[in-house]
Design a protein around this motif. Sequence first.
Motif, PDB file in Angstrom:
ATOM      1  N   TYR A  78     164.614   8.605 -18.275  1.00 27.87           N
ATOM      2  CA  TYR A  78     164.443   8.036 -16.933  1.00 27.87           C
ATOM      3  C   TYR A  78     163.233   8.672 -16.232  1.00 27.87           C
ATOM      4  N   TYR A 100     159.809   6.724 -15.217  1.00 28.20           N
ATOM      5  CA  TYR A 100     159.438   6.696 -13.792  1.00 28.20           C
ATOM      6  C   TYR A 100     158.003   7.176 -13.605  1.00 28.20           C
ATOM      7  N   LYS A 121     155.891   4.228 -12.138  1.00 32.68           N
ATOM      8  CA  LYS A 121     155.717   4.408 -10.703  1.00 32.68           C
ATOM      9  C   LYS A 121     154.458   5.205 -10.380  1.00 32.68           C
ATOM     10  N   GLU A 134     156.988  10.476  -3.781  1.00 30.24           N
ATOM     11  CA  GLU A 134     157.444   9.874  -5.023  1.00 30.24           C
ATOM     12  C   GLU A 134     158.411  10.796  -5.773  1.00 30.24           C
ATOM     13  N   GLU A 149     161.674  10.620  -4.049  1.00 29.40           N
ATOM     14  CA  GLU A 149     162.301   9.345  -4.418  1.00 29.40           C
ATOM     15  C   GLU A 149     162.899   9.424  -5.822  1.00 29.40           C
ATOM     16  N   LEU A 150     162.198  10.094  -6.725  1.00 26.02           N
ATOM     17  CA  LEU A 150     162.719  10.298  -8.078  1.00 26.02           C
ATOM     18  C   LEU A 150     164.016  11.088  -8.044  1.00 26.02           C
ATOM     19  N   ARG A 187     166.219  11.307  -5.581  1.00 32.82           N
ATOM     20  CA  ARG A 187     167.294  10.461  -5.037  1.00 32.82           C
ATOM     21  C   ARG A 187     167.750   9.425  -6.060  1.00 32.82           C
ATOM     22  N   ASN A 188     166.803   8.853  -6.784  1.00 32.83           N
ATOM     23  CA  ASN A 188     167.158   7.865  -7.806  1.00 32.83           C
ATOM     24  C   ASN A 188     167.990   8.482  -8.924  1.00 32.83           C
ATOM     25  N   LYS A 203     171.565   8.843  -7.725  1.00 32.32           N
ATOM     26  CA  LYS A 203     172.286   7.568  -7.741  1.00 32.32           C
ATOM     27  C   LYS A 203     172.577   7.110  -9.163  1.00 32.32           C
ATOM     28  N   GLU A 204     171.594   7.257 -10.037  1.00 31.44           N
ATOM     29  CA  GLU A 204     171.714   6.744 -11.407  1.00 31.44           C
ATOM     30  C   GLU A 204     172.776   7.499 -12.199  1.00 31.44           C
TER      31      GLU A 204
END
Length: 218
Positions: A42, A46, A50, A91, A94-95, A97-98, A101-102
């Motif tokens: 992941y 990313y 991204k 970024e 954001e990674l 936080r992702n 969640k993931e």
Amino acid sequence: MGQKINPLGFRLGTTQSHYSLWFAQPKKYSENLQEDAKIRDYIKNYVQKKMKISSVVEGITRIEIQKRSDVIKIKIYTASPKLLNEKRSREIEELRRNLEKEFYCVNRKLNLAIIRIAKPYRNPTILAEFIADQLKNRVSFRKAMKKAIELTEQANTKGIRVQIAGRIDGKDIARVEWIREGRVPLQTIQAKIDYCSYPVRTISGVLGIKIWIFIDGE
């Protein structure tokens, strides 16, 4: 023995440590192992999509994961200042936080740290990526290997061995070519050897690049 076993696994517990550090019951071992692989994939995807960083030289060389009951610590090792740029902070957040969640980090806190490698050309993954780029651009394999050795010598290493296998230069018969500079004691457990195996796709087929670097120890 030095030719028949992974040099990193051969030295676990002496000069080499695991990239994943955690304890799990036997029933949950495979679950944790798969989670580590998914986390690494992941993060790499990313960064490539991204952040638009596809090269190992500019991106990630190693990801270490430490797990406890209440926290997951992820260390991303990079040779490029692009990931350490202040403009990337949004970024990276954001990674993080992702990832939470993931991978359902409801009861666990996730810490993400980016560490820059001080001497990138002591890292075999970076050298393998360099050689792969040269081969894709149809540079002579001997010239590419010699240049990689020159870069390593500037980083004050004790020895390096570079090996390329496959249909080199588009020949019909596959062969193995290698070159060594300095000492690379593969059978000495106390010797700190860094190693990587890297496949590269060329117009003639897939070539395998292997690099051993003798950093220090004995």
